[in-house]
Design an enzyme around this catalytic site. Structure first.
Site, PDB file in Angstrom:
ATOM      1  N   ARG A 271      34.342  31.320  57.267  1.00  0.00           N
ATOM      2  CA  ARG A 271      34.204  31.889  55.915  1.00  0.00           C
ATOM      3  C   ARG A 271      33.885  33.381  56.027  1.00  0.00           C
ATOM      4  O   ARG A 271      34.347  34.194  55.241  1.00  0.00           O
ATOM      5  CB  ARG A 271      33.113  31.156  55.113  1.00  0.00           C
ATOM      6  CG  ARG A 271      32.803  31.850  53.788  1.00  0.00           C
ATOM      7  CD  ARG A 271      32.069  31.001  52.762  1.00  0.00           C
ATOM      8  NE  ARG A 271      31.161  30.024  53.283  1.00  0.00           N
ATOM      9  CZ  ARG A 271      29.933  30.285  53.767  1.00  0.00           C
ATOM     10  NH1 ARG A 271      29.473  31.522  53.786  1.00  0.00           N
ATOM     11  NH2 ARG A 271      29.183  29.313  54.235  1.00  0.00           N
TER      12      ARG A 271
ATOM     13  N   TYR B 151      47.041  40.978  32.123  1.00  0.00           N
ATOM     14  CA  TYR B 151      47.338  39.580  32.393  1.00  0.00           C
ATOM     15  C   TYR B 151      46.374  38.681  31.605  1.00  0.00           C
ATOM     16  O   TYR B 151      45.163  38.922  31.590  1.00  0.00           O
ATOM     17  CB  TYR B 151      47.215  39.318  33.905  1.00  0.00           C
ATOM     18  CG  TYR B 151      47.298  37.859  34.265  1.00  0.00           C
ATOM     19  CD1 TYR B 151      48.381  37.081  33.865  1.00  0.00           C
ATOM     20  CD2 TYR B 151      46.298  37.235  35.000  1.00  0.00           C
ATOM     21  CE1 TYR B 151      48.455  35.736  34.168  1.00  0.00           C
ATOM     22  CE2 TYR B 151      46.365  35.894  35.314  1.00  0.00           C
ATOM     23  CZ  TYR B 151      47.445  35.146  34.902  1.00  0.00           C
ATOM     24  OH  TYR B 151      47.515  33.816  35.197  1.00  0.00           O
TER      25      TYR B 151
ATOM     26  N   ASP C 179      44.307  47.256  38.934  1.00  0.00           N
ATOM     27  CA  ASP C 179      45.111  46.133  39.402  1.00  0.00           C
ATOM     28  C   ASP C 179      46.522  46.680  39.662  1.00  0.00           C
ATOM     29  O   ASP C 179      47.253  47.017  38.730  1.00  0.00           O
ATOM     30  CB  ASP C 179      45.117  45.034  38.329  1.00  0.00           C
ATOM     31  CG  ASP C 179      45.858  43.782  38.777  1.00  0.00           C
ATOM     32  OD1 ASP C 179      46.780  43.904  39.608  1.00  0.00           O
ATOM     33  OD2 ASP C 179      45.531  42.693  38.273  1.00  0.00           O
TER      34      ASP C 179
ATOM     35  N   LYS D 282      52.065  37.755  44.249  1.00  0.00           N
ATOM     36  CA  LYS D 282      53.240  38.419  43.685  1.00  0.00           C
ATOM     37  C   LYS D 282      53.993  39.195  44.772  1.00  0.00           C
ATOM     38  O   LYS D 282      54.440  38.609  45.734  1.00  0.00           O
ATOM     39  CB  LYS D 282      52.800  39.294  42.516  1.00  0.00           C
ATOM     40  CG  LYS D 282      51.873  38.549  41.528  1.00  0.00           C
ATOM     41  CD  LYS D 282      52.576  37.393  40.873  1.00  0.00           C
ATOM     42  CE  LYS D 282      51.719  36.382  40.117  1.00  0.00           C
ATOM     43  NZ  LYS D 282      50.346  36.549  39.877  1.00  0.00           N
TER      44      LYS D 282
END
Ligand code: P1T
Length: 381
Positions: A48, A100, A172, A197
């Site tokens: 992690r 978004y 973003d 994306k």
């Protein structure tokens, strides 16, 4: 001399592996690392916290965005969720009202419950931002171009206002990628992506990443990355490294194909409006030319009614009707009912996310085939 983008994409963070000389960064599919004695390890304790494949991907994307460090997460939303954990009750955030739908949902339905305050503004007008900034404003958030209305935000002007106000600017950069636009160079503090994306680029993974301008901010985000644990698996990081190597080639083709599609749509009598920053008629066309080296593969078109929009989307053959964007294959999306369903109807109306709006993610298939596909679908309405 600083290496060019494509060279960095292929080599940054991707030195041949030490043991065997493998040219490709190995997939370290492990959850933990053996220690030779208590506390004695090779810098990797638990996956992690650290994973060599993830670290290579983080170094690679940091080199492409021109930032200090990259911090990888399990999705675009997990990236933003981790950024939000840098703030506390009472902090004020200014965000672009067009973005978004899932980002709006995270702010409005989750972080408002935790006592963060939000103002949503038309970020295309920096004077609106100047008016919205308060003494408690800690972060300004925007996409550029925005999803789905394709408005272009003056990142440098927004960054100047943020600096003067001691607020972090988070951009973003999902629609543009660092190949076309590098917000850190324009003054942003953090740039984030839905890696799902263009960076992933093949519609085969979900991921996210943040790149910071400073090591200090990176350490704060890495603390959250480890403490909250929204980390990507090593296979997804390995796929990102592979995708990065063709990012320049893919973005050039997305951009070339989208310009042709946008020009055709702009002249077609059945399309009321074509929103694409590469068109000279776009209200921020000059700004887009200045702050980006291309216009990308995303286009929105207004067809006038829900019925026409549905018919068009369903008649397309090469463009697949699906959420998401940025893959090699072309996709079509109906924002009002799909990606932006969580935005209140009155906000959608005000922004222009009408029931007749269609968003195209133009892929890298043969341009002539894409143009023909659109033509035949328009014939049906
Ligand atoms: O889906 P995820 O990887 O969690 O990323 C969320 C996200 C963040 N930022 C932008 C600009 C986005 O477009 C997205 C996801 N968007 C879609 C799924 C879409 O079709 O618009």
């Amino acid at each position: 001399m600083k290496q060019g983008f494509a060279t960095r994409a292929i080599h940054a963070g991707q030195d041949p592996e030490g043991l065997t000389g493998a040219v490709t960064v190995p997939l370290f599919q492990t959850s933990t690392y053996a220690q030779t004695a208590v506390g004695q390890h090779k810098g990797f304790e638990y996956a992690r916290t650290h994973n060599p494949t993830r670290l290579a991907w983080e170094n690679n994307i940091a080199a492409l965005e021109g930032g200090a460090q990259g911090v990888a997460f399990s999705s675009g939303m997990a990236t933003l969720d981790s950024i939000m954990k840098l703030f506390a009750r009472g902090d004020h955030i200014v965000a672009s009202e067009d973005m978004y739908g899932g980002t709006f949902r995270l702010f409005d339905k989750v972080y408002r419950r935790f006592g963060l305050e939000f103002s949503y503004i038309d970020m295309t007008d920096p004077t609106r931002l100047a008016d919205a900034l308060q003494s408690s404003t800690k972060m300004v958030f925007t996409e550029s171009p925005t999803n789905p209305m394709m408005s272009v935000i003056d990142i440098e002007a927004v960054a100047g206002l943020c600096k003067a106000h001691n607020a972090l600017l988070v951009v973003d950069n999902t629609f543009m990628t660092p190949y076309l636009q590098r917000p850190l160079e324009l003054g942003a503090d953090i740039v984030m992506h839905s890696v799902t994306k263009y960076l992933g680029g093949h519609s085969d993974l979900v991921g996210g990443v943040a790149v910071t301008g400073s090591d200090e901010l990176a350490e704060e985000l890495k603390f959250v990355q480890n403490a909250a644990g929204a980390v990507p698996g090593p296979l997804d990081c390995w796929l990102c490294l592979r995708s990065s190597k063709t990012l320049a080639l893919r973005m050039r083709q997305h951009d070339e194909n989208a310009r042709a599609v946008a020009e055709m749509c702009n002249e077609h009598p059945k399309i009321e409006k074509t929103l694409y920053p590469g068109l000279p008629s776009h209200p921020q066309h000059e700004l887009a030319r200045r702050q980006s080296s291309g216009f990308g593969g995303m286009i929105s078109i207004e067809l006038g009614s829900e019925e026409r929009a549905h018919t068009f989307a369903e008649r397309l053959k090469i463009f697949l009707l699906a959420e998401s964007l940025g893959g090699v294959e072309s996709l079509v999306n109906h924002p009002a009912s799909m990606t932006h369903g969580s935005v209140p109807p009155e906000t959608r109306r005000r922004l222009g996310i009408s029931d007749g709006l269609i968003r195209l993610s133009v892929g890298i298939e043969d341009k002539a085939d894409l143009l023909r596909d659109i033509e035949q679908a328009l014939d049906a309405i």
